[in-house]
Enzyme design. Structure first.
Site, PDB file in Angstrom:
ATOM      1  N   HIS A 104      35.664  33.077  33.040  1.00  0.00           N
ATOM      2  CA  HIS A 104      36.784  32.853  33.800  1.00  0.00           C
ATOM      3  C   HIS A 104      36.654  34.231  34.857  1.00  0.00           C
ATOM      4  CE1 HIS A 104      41.074  31.922  34.699  1.00  0.00           C
ATOM      5  NE2 HIS A 104      41.169  33.204  34.903  1.00  0.00           N
ATOM      6  N   GLU A 105      36.638  35.259  34.152  1.00  0.00           N
ATOM      7  CA  GLU A 105      36.629  36.657  35.010  1.00  0.00           C
ATOM      8  C   GLU A 105      35.367  36.464  35.870  1.00  0.00           C
ATOM      9  OE1 GLU A 105      39.149  38.018  35.067  1.00  0.00           O
ATOM     10  OE2 GLU A 105      40.127  37.441  33.138  1.00  0.00           O
TER      11      GLU A 105
ATOM     12  N   HIS B 182      36.214  34.945  39.082  1.00  0.00           N
ATOM     13  CA  HIS B 182      36.928  35.725  40.028  1.00  0.00           C
ATOM     14  C   HIS B 182      36.055  36.624  40.621  1.00  0.00           C
ATOM     15  CE1 HIS B 182      41.240  34.578  39.155  1.00  0.00           C
ATOM     16  NE2 HIS B 182      41.069  34.755  37.959  1.00  0.00           N
TER      17      HIS B 182
ATOM     18  N   GLU C 206      42.228  31.638  41.643  1.00  0.00           N
ATOM     19  CA  GLU C 206      42.370  31.112  40.501  1.00  0.00           C
ATOM     20  C   GLU C 206      41.356  29.600  40.657  1.00  0.00           C
ATOM     21  OE1 GLU C 206      43.631  32.978  38.198  1.00  0.00           O
ATOM     22  OE2 GLU C 206      43.559  31.834  36.643  1.00  0.00           O
TER      23      GLU C 206
END
Lengths: 502, 502
Positions: free
Chosen positions: B267-268, B271, B297
């Protein structure tokens, strides 16, 4: 505006400046410890932007007005009052910042930035000729800076004063003279001694993870508070206070060497303990800052050499080391203590032992004084270095990499910095004698793992004093005696006579 | 002054501001990842000092003059030119910064700073009553801010616009409506399905050191460049770009849970890949910045859910995982993929699966819109939360800690933030469909460990675009279609029908 109002303006101004400065400290730490490789380009831009901003703050003309309003007022009646101390040092900082014209500061920054890269390349190739024009330029610019800063006796004093306020070349020559006479003789006696340490026991296998743990344990035992600091690995170790409550030290690990990480950590712990002992309430004021590089070095070297290389220290820690490192299981305490105190002339300063270290410093001090006085030219430095080194150490460095190119300082324009290392040894010996007088049997405390009596004493006598006294006056204030090299000589004589059976 | 000269002034001004801002980013990272405990007091002072400085820069009246000189000039003729984009967004930022009076900004900072501590305490005690007066104050202040910022239709739009420029409550209600109808039915079908994943295989023993290595390998395979970033452990994971060339992500490890560190890292990484793909040459300009939280997101959730929870991804990575984790040796690929995609209603948003996550968001969005519209009062929030939750999820949260007190956002004044999470899912589904259309068989690429085609496409289509288009227009520009929830619904239907055999 009253003097008190002007003083409050000065405080507010410097408080903000120190907060921005502390962002730079964090960036500097991060750059050397954490930052990914490709961050360097913009880190340089961040640092340059911050430096410009801080320069503007340091030269803000309102500072001159506020200072003038304070000077001679009731705030300065007692020269050791907090206000008087702060006003005196703020004046000094303001004058230093404004005396150098911006054009010279910019040129100096430009040349040293390029020169550091050139130095690294020249050192890698062991080619002094390549570095020589840069050294020559830096000497010229540094002389100009000295003229701007002003001095009473000679230009070198102005340069030295940047790192060791109030000290002069003549005074250092006087202080170093007995050391210069004594040290080579001691080295000779050691070399002639029949007893020799077995240093190979320090080059056995020491797993890095165990070194990390052991260094942390020792640093914590001496008083390093891991809730107020960190210890991380890096290439060129250093200590840095980001803010009160956040002081960070670094070290480097070699799987086949005991000394560098352990004594490196203790050295940086000494610096950190000084920073951790500065008065938080005076953050941003000279009263809450370290007073000189020499005093800083007195702390790091005292903990490293006087405390952590002593037999009582190892009476406590050697059994712990033996539990942690199987490589030490067949080693006796005496052999270990002898090995970590081995004296042997070598070409590289940062690898030098406690005794020959001062010879490395005196050599550099004499050469840079001669450079600034014009007695030797930059182009003759490589040979002058080798000649002087041979006189002091009894052998000639094999090349420039292990000679005049080994240190970064000159390429960064830091002429006048070197003598502070040995001044630290002088100060430290005097402080330590006084601590012994005030506290009694420190050795027995170490055997029990008690280091807080010494630390508390240093806190009160030195750390908490901030810039209240300059280095020389601080020594006199703490010890009641004028600064002298004799305590250091007596300490070395006693310690190494016993170790080597002289 | 010509428009070009004014524009250059704007660039220089914002370049310096972003460099100072990036010091804040580093301090924020350090605070959550490295800083020793006792550094917090002065870190707060550093941050406050920097925030004040940046506020002054953002509201510098010269910005208004420079902008006025640029607006309507030849620089803005083409609204998608670099200059026009930058001028448009700088105007927006300047207006936002200057529309809120300093007194309100200061009061908001004061209240939210206190409220965050109060929230943490209230949550720990699961006591909404304690937090209620703070929420009430924050709603009042936020409404005042909305009035200052201005809006066309309703106050909530002004708040939302801070995080998702150009989006409105009405538009989100329209977009979420089909999702609100579809999702509970899908959840019900899943709960009724005879096939059930065995999630206990993800709660076996996964040594932290192996999780670290495996996460790093996967992040690197997706395109995270460890020469331009770091991955470190922390308590509340986040991603942050310090500067171009330096983007840092964080995760957390539990020895008995596979999912949090692995999917958290991916997830990070999503980003970070966005940040790493922003144009370095436009650092400090909107053209070099991410355009909205929703678009951000879309990147993190696409990599986490669409890519890294797909069967093809695990066809490549499951054998590697099995080599690293003996706990997975008796697990089949199908069982593993089913388990990491398990759908199960739960009280806590940050632990929610891909399907129920949107229900958590819609719940929050509806409640905060009602708060701002005045349809519910702060004091009724705890019960309103439980009622709505029960409607959506089929059970009532057992307490406030697992209800209205679970998220930090409202205590920090971030009303209008939540919908961006689900908007990200909407955007992501549309982007991904277009990527499939443009790039063909992505699944086969994943099976071969090839992720650069997708990344390169995202770079070109989204990351390199910076703020050229706002989120909605970016979707239209990339996909040629208007924003719609249907692609997300179609994606979920296909994926979970297949997994659960619906």
């Amino acid at each position: 505006m009253t003097a008190r109002e002007a003083y409050d303006q000065l405080r507010t101004h410097h408080r903000e400046a120190v907060l921005f400065g502390s962002m730079g400290a964090l960036m500097g730490w991060d750059q050397r410890v954490m930052m990914p490789k490709n961050g360097s380009k913009f880190r340089a831009e961040q640092m340059a932007t911050l430096a410009g901003f801080l320069h503007d703050k340091e030269t803000d003309p309102r500072l001159g007005d506020w200072l003038a309003r304070c000077e001679g007022s009731e705030l300065t009646t007692d020269p050791t009052s907090v206000e008087a101390v702060n006003i005196r040092w703020w004046r000094r900082e303001f004058d230093q910042a404004t005396k150098i014209p911006k054009s010279l500061a910019v040129e100096m920054a430009r040349v040293t930035s390029l020169a550091e890269d050139e130095w690294a390349e020249s050192r890698a190739q062991s080619d002094f000729k390549r570095f020589e024009p840069w050294l020559s330029q830096i000497v010229d610019l540094t002389k100009q800076a000295a003229e701007c800063l002003g001095y009473e006796d000679e230009p070198y004093d102005a340069l030295l004063d940047r790192f060791e306020p109030g000290m002069t070349a003549k005074e250092i020559e006087r202080l170093f003279q007995p050391l210069r006479e004594y040290t080579p003789k001691l080295v000779q006696r050691i070399q002639d001694a029949p007893k020799k340490p077995n240093t190979s026991i320090l080059n056995r296998h020491f797993p890095v993870q165990d070194q990390v743990q052991f260094s942390r344990e020792a640093a914590a035992a001496l008083g390093f508070d891991f809730d107020s600091g960190r210890l991380d690995p890096t290439v060129h170790p250093f200590a840095c206070r980001v803010t009160p409550g956040d002081t960070r030290i670094t070290t480097r690990y070699y799987e086949d060497q005991f000394n560098p990480s352990f004594f490196g950590t203790i050295h940086e712990t000494g610096h950190a303990l000084y920073e951790m002992g500065l008065l938080e309430d005076h953050f941003g004021e000279p009263m809450g800052e370290s007073v000189s590089l020499g005093i800083h070095e007195s702390q790091s070297r005292m903990w490293e050499n006087v405390v952590a290389r002593s037999r009582p220290f190892w009476e406590k820690f050697f059994p712990i080391a033996q539990q942690r490192f199987s490589a030490l299981s067949d080693v006796s305490l005496d052999d270990f203590v002898f090995a970590v105190n081995a004296v042997k002339p070598s070409a590289i300063r940062v690898e030098a032992d406690e005794v020959t270290y001062n010879l490395h410093i005196m050599l550099r001090f004499e050469l840079e004084v001669a450079l600034i006085r014009g007695d030797i030219a930059a182009r003759d430095m490589a040979e002058a270095w080798k000649d002087k080194f041979e006189t002091y150490m009894g052998f000639r460095p094999p090349n420039d990499k292990e000679g005049a190119l080994q240190d970064v300082h000159w390429s960064g324009g830091m002429i006048g910095y070197f003598p502070t290392y040995s001044l630290g040894n002088l100060y430290g010996a005097m402080f330590y004698n006084q601590a012994l007088e005030d506290l009694g049997d420190l050795d027995s405390m170490y055997r029990r793992g008690e280091f807080s009596p010494l630390l508390d004493w240093l806190r009160k006598k030195i750390h908490n004093q901030g810039c209240r006294y300059d280095a020389k006056k601080l020594v006199e204030h703490v010890t009641g005696k004028p600064l002298s090299p004799q305590p250091l000589i007596d300490y070395m004589e006693a310690k190494f006579s016993a170790l080597y059976g002289l």
